[in-house]
Structures are given as structure tokens and as C-alpha cells.
Design a protein around this motif. Structure first.
Motif, PDB file in Angstrom:
ATOM      1  N   ILE A  14      79.511 -13.757  88.964  1.00  0.00           N
ATOM      2  CA  ILE A  14      78.345 -14.615  89.141  1.00  0.00           C
ATOM      3  C   ILE A  14      77.871 -15.186  87.806  1.00  0.00           C
ATOM      4  N   PHE A  15      77.770 -14.331  86.792  1.00  0.00           N
ATOM      5  CA  PHE A  15      77.188 -14.756  85.519  1.00  0.00           C
ATOM      6  C   PHE A  15      78.163 -15.529  84.632  1.00  0.00           C
ATOM      7  N   PHE A  16      79.454 -15.254  84.755  1.00  0.00           N
ATOM      8  CA  PHE A  16      80.405 -15.877  83.829  1.00  0.00           C
ATOM      9  C   PHE A  16      81.477 -16.729  84.508  1.00  0.00           C
ATOM     10  N   GLY A  17      81.912 -16.346  85.696  1.00  0.00           N
ATOM     11  CA  GLY A  17      83.025 -17.048  86.323  1.00  0.00           C
ATOM     12  C   GLY A  17      82.633 -18.221  87.203  1.00  0.00           C
ATOM     13  N   TRP A  18      81.527 -18.078  87.928  1.00  0.00           N
ATOM     14  CA  TRP A  18      81.171 -19.095  88.911  1.00  0.00           C
ATOM     15  C   TRP A  18      80.807 -20.430  88.267  1.00  0.00           C
ATOM     16  N   GLY A  19      80.039 -20.391  87.201  1.00  0.00           N
ATOM     17  CA  GLY A  19      79.650 -21.629  86.528  1.00  0.00           C
ATOM     18  C   GLY A  19      80.858 -22.403  86.026  1.00  0.00           C
ATOM     19  N   ALA A  20      81.829 -21.692  85.433  1.00  0.00           N
ATOM     20  CA  ALA A  20      83.040 -22.345  84.943  1.00  0.00           C
ATOM     21  C   ALA A  20      83.849 -22.927  86.094  1.00  0.00           C
ATOM     22  N   LEU A  21      83.900 -22.202  87.202  1.00  0.00           N
ATOM     23  CA  LEU A  21      84.638 -22.688  88.366  1.00  0.00           C
ATOM     24  C   LEU A  21      83.980 -23.939  88.937  1.00  0.00           C
ATOM     25  N   MET A  22      82.649 -23.969  88.958  1.00  0.00           N
ATOM     26  CA  MET A  22      81.933 -25.139  89.455  1.00  0.00           C
ATOM     27  C   MET A  22      82.169 -26.356  88.562  1.00  0.00           C
ATOM     28  N   ARG A  23      82.238 -26.135  87.256  1.00  0.00           N
ATOM     29  CA  ARG A  23      82.411 -27.255  86.325  1.00  0.00           C
ATOM     30  C   ARG A  23      83.830 -27.796  86.320  1.00  0.00           C
ATOM     31  N   ARG A  24      84.810 -26.907  86.380  1.00  0.00           N
ATOM     32  CA  ARG A  24      86.198 -27.316  86.142  1.00  0.00           C
ATOM     33  C   ARG A  24      87.083 -27.284  87.377  1.00  0.00           C
ATOM     34  N   ALA A  72      89.169 -25.019  95.164  1.00  0.00           N
ATOM     35  CA  ALA A  72      89.191 -23.851  94.287  1.00  0.00           C
ATOM     36  C   ALA A  72      87.855 -23.109  94.326  1.00  0.00           C
ATOM     37  N   VAL A  73      86.767 -23.866  94.383  1.00  0.00           N
ATOM     38  CA  VAL A  73      85.436 -23.258  94.473  1.00  0.00           C
ATOM     39  C   VAL A  73      85.296 -22.499  95.790  1.00  0.00           C
ATOM     40  N   GLN A  74      85.788 -23.107  96.873  1.00  0.00           N
ATOM     41  CA  GLN A  74      85.739 -22.441  98.173  1.00  0.00           C
ATOM     42  C   GLN A  74      86.550 -21.148  98.156  1.00  0.00           C
ATOM     43  N   LEU A  75      87.741 -21.202  97.596  1.00  0.00           N
ATOM     44  CA  LEU A  75      88.589 -20.014  97.506  1.00  0.00           C
ATOM     45  C   LEU A  75      87.924 -18.939  96.651  1.00  0.00           C
ATOM     46  N   GLY A  76      87.275 -19.364  95.551  1.00  0.00           N
ATOM     47  CA  GLY A  76      86.570 -18.419  94.694  1.00  0.00           C
ATOM     48  C   GLY A  76      85.449 -17.715  95.441  1.00  0.00           C
ATOM     49  N   PHE A  77      84.729 -18.471  96.280  1.00  0.00           N
ATOM     50  CA  PHE A  77      83.651 -17.873  97.065  1.00  0.00           C
ATOM     51  C   PHE A  77      84.191 -16.838  98.035  1.00  0.00           C
ATOM     52  N   PHE A  78      85.271 -17.154  98.733  1.00  0.00           N
ATOM     53  CA  PHE A  78      85.828 -16.215  99.709  1.00  0.00           C
ATOM     54  C   PHE A  78      86.405 -14.976  99.015  1.00  0.00           C
ATOM     55  N   ALA A  79      87.004 -15.166  97.823  1.00  0.00           N
ATOM     56  CA  ALA A  79      87.513 -14.018  97.062  1.00  0.00           C
ATOM     57  C   ALA A  79      86.355 -13.108  96.639  1.00  0.00           C
ATOM     58  N   PHE A  80      85.259 -13.726  96.218  1.00  0.00           N
ATOM     59  CA  PHE A  80      84.066 -12.966  95.843  1.00  0.00           C
ATOM     60  C   PHE A  80      83.546 -12.178  97.040  1.00  0.00           C
ATOM     61  N   VAL A  90      81.183 -17.444 107.203  1.00  0.00           N
ATOM     62  CA  VAL A  90      82.565 -16.986 107.017  1.00  0.00           C
ATOM     63  C   VAL A  90      82.626 -15.952 105.891  1.00  0.00           C
ATOM     64  N   GLY A  91      81.879 -16.192 104.814  1.00  0.00           N
ATOM     65  CA  GLY A  91      81.836 -15.229 103.715  1.00  0.00           C
ATOM     66  C   GLY A  91      81.292 -13.884 104.166  1.00  0.00           C
ATOM     67  N   MET A  92      80.232 -13.898 105.002  1.00  0.00           N
ATOM     68  CA  MET A  92      79.670 -12.655 105.516  1.00  0.00           C
ATOM     69  C   MET A  92      80.682 -11.926 106.390  1.00  0.00           C
ATOM     70  N   LYS A 133      81.403 -29.178  96.449  1.00  0.00           N
ATOM     71  CA  LYS A 133      81.198 -28.008  95.588  1.00  0.00           C
ATOM     72  C   LYS A 133      79.752 -27.523  95.659  1.00  0.00           C
ATOM     73  N   ALA A 134      78.817 -28.466  95.770  1.00  0.00           N
ATOM     74  CA  ALA A 134      77.411 -28.094  95.872  1.00  0.00           C
ATOM     75  C   ALA A 134      77.154 -27.307  97.157  1.00  0.00           C
ATOM     76  N   ALA A 135      77.875 -27.643  98.234  1.00  0.00           N
ATOM     77  CA  ALA A 135      77.723 -26.911  99.496  1.00  0.00           C
ATOM     78  C   ALA A 135      78.178 -25.464  99.330  1.00  0.00           C
ATOM     79  N   PHE A 136      79.286 -25.246  98.615  1.00  0.00           N
ATOM     80  CA  PHE A 136      79.774 -23.892  98.395  1.00  0.00           C
ATOM     81  C   PHE A 136      78.851 -23.122  97.446  1.00  0.00           C
TER      82      PHE A 136
END
Length: 259
Positions: A93-103, A108-116, A37-39, A231-234
Motif C-alpha cells: 500500500i505505502f510503496f508499491g501501489w503508488g508506483a503501479l498507478m503511475r507506471r 496491471a493495476v487490476q492484477l495488482g489489486f487482485f494479487a493484494f 471480486v477482491g473481497m 486505473k482510478a476505478a481500481f
């Protein structure tokens, strides 16, 4: 696969091991489905934004024999805003994704992936402006076949690929440095070398990440934390998405036919 799961679930009852195996299949399907879906989002965004190059309205923003950028196209790809467009995915990737995965929650993680994926599509809009549709499709098919083979090998191999991780990440960093240097040198030979090395690095990362996704699920499935597994799947989908996209871009430099 059965042998790998037996090793990964040693000490777990047969019924529980079978349950983990079923869950693993569903988990991998979710990873590949989310990545696909992301592709699709990236391809649609890149195709839509390619309309910023026109053939009927000549202006000073010429990018080919009879191809011109619109005002918006110039703003995105020629003005200083191009640096924001280029660096935004790296910053995420370097600053936003890790924070999104943690919090963040799984949604929200899925939405972040699609926005990326959408932002990546905008940044890749020049692909449709520069290369012919046939060569883009041809390169995509070659990349898809190679990706499927590498991912399948990473999933089924008995060899532990974890030692490749550090080496490949260091290779990516070196590749980024070389690409930045070549932005100033503008060397065609160096760009070809970078492309060849890039294909090999992200081919290795495809197999490595596939095995990592699998082993991570097997190690944590017994905990029963479905939110974390979602979240691990995303996270896995993002890793494979990046490997696929980079392989495609580097291969396009070899196989792509310019407009």
C-alpha cells in the motif's frame, strides 16, 4: 445525485453533463464490482488457508483445545515469516501501489489489486481458525449493511467531506501505533478501545472515499482519458476494500465467537 452532478459539471452543456452522469454510474459500478471480486478472492484464500489448522493430527503447534497447526501453518503464522505476511500488505500500500498507478497499465493495476486481495486472504486465514463460521458470517452481514449505508450517504450527501480526509488518515496512523504498542502490552481493554475507534475511523473513510471517487470522476471525465479513469476505478476499489475489511475485522473482535 442529480444536484451534486449539476454542481460538479457547472458550465458543461446539458448533453455533456448527462453523458458524464451515465459514465459516473458505470464508473461506480466498476468500483463496487472490482471491490466485490477482491473481497471474494480474500474470503476464498482465507478459507483455503484455514485448512492449515487441523483437529486430527496433534502436535506441538496447538492453537486451541483440540486445534493444531500443520507444519506449513506454523511456518506462516508462528515462525518469523509471520512478520513478512503481516507487513507485506502494508508495504504494498505505502510503496508499491503508488508506483503501479503511475507506471502500470490499467490491466496491471487490476492484477495488482487482485494479487493484494489474495495476500490479504492468506494473512487473514487465522480468522477461520479462531472464530466460528456463524459469527464470521453474521459479522460480515452486519459490516456489509453498514458499509452500504455509509457509502450511499457519501455518494448522495451535499456536505463536502473532503475536510475529513486528513483527520481520518491521522487517525489511522494513530491506530497503527496503538496496535503496535498493544502487541507488547497485550491489554484486552486497550484492544477493545482500539477496535471501537477503528470501526468509527473506517466508517468515516467509507463515506469519504465514496464521495472522493465520485468527485474525482466528475472532475476528470471531460478529459476523455479512459486509461486513467480505469486505473482510478481500481484505486477507488482498493480504498473501499480496505475500509470494508478493516471494519469487518474490528467488528469481529466485538461480535466474533471463538472456536
Amino acid at each position: 445525485m442529480a444536484e451534486y452532478n449539476t454542481i460538479g459539471t457547472r458550465g458543461v452543456s446539458g448533453a455533456r453533463a448527462a453523458q458524464i452522469d451515465v459514465g459516473l454510474r458505470a464508473h461506480m459500478n466498476k468500483v463496487y464490482g472490482t471491490m466485490s471480486v477482491g473481497m471474494l478472492i480474500t474470503a476464498l484464500a482465507a478459507w483455503a488457508i484455514s485448512g492449515l489448522a487441523v483437529t486430527s493430527v496433534p502436535n506441538e503447534y496447538q492453537i486451541g483445545a483440540d486445534r493444531y497447526l500443520t507444519e506449513i501453518g506454523y511456518t506462516l503464522y508462528v515462525s518469523p515469516l509471520k512478520w513478512v505476511l503481516m507487513l507485506a500488505p502494508l508495504a504494498f500500500i505505502f510503496f508499491g501501489w503508488g508506483a503501479l498507478m503511475r507506471r502500470g497499465s490499467a490491466s496491471a493495476v487490476q492484477l495488482g489489486f487482485f494479487a493484494f486481495a489474495a495476500v490479504m486472504g492468506v494473512s487473514m486465514g487465522t480468522v477461520f481458525m479462531i472464530y466460528t463460521p456463524f459469527s464470521i458470517a453474521q459479522t460480515f452481514i452486519v459490516t456489509a449493511i453498514a458499509f452500504a449505508g455509509l457509502s450511499l450517504w457519501g455518494y448522495t450527501t451535499k456536505k463536502d467531506l473532503s475536510g475529513m480526509g486528513t483527520f481520518l488518515v491521522m487517525g489511522v496512523i494513530g491506530l497503527l501505533v496503538a496496535m503496535i504498542v498493544n502487541m507488547f502490552l497485550q491489554s484486552g481493554v486497550m484492544m477493545m478501545a482500539i477496535s471501537a475507534i477503528g470501526v468509527l475511523i473506517f466508517a468515516g473513510l467509507t463515506a469519504f472515499h465514496t464521495q472522493e471517487i465520485k468527485s474525482t470522476y466528475v472532475a476528470h471525465a471531460s478529459h476523455g482519458d479512459q486509461e486513467w479513469l480505469d486505473k482510478a476505478a481500481f484505486d477507488g476499489a482498493l480504498s473501499l476494500y480496505i475500509s470494508f475489511l478493516n471494519m469487518f475485522q474490528f467488528l469481529l473482535m466485538f461480535m466474533g465467537e471463538r472456536e
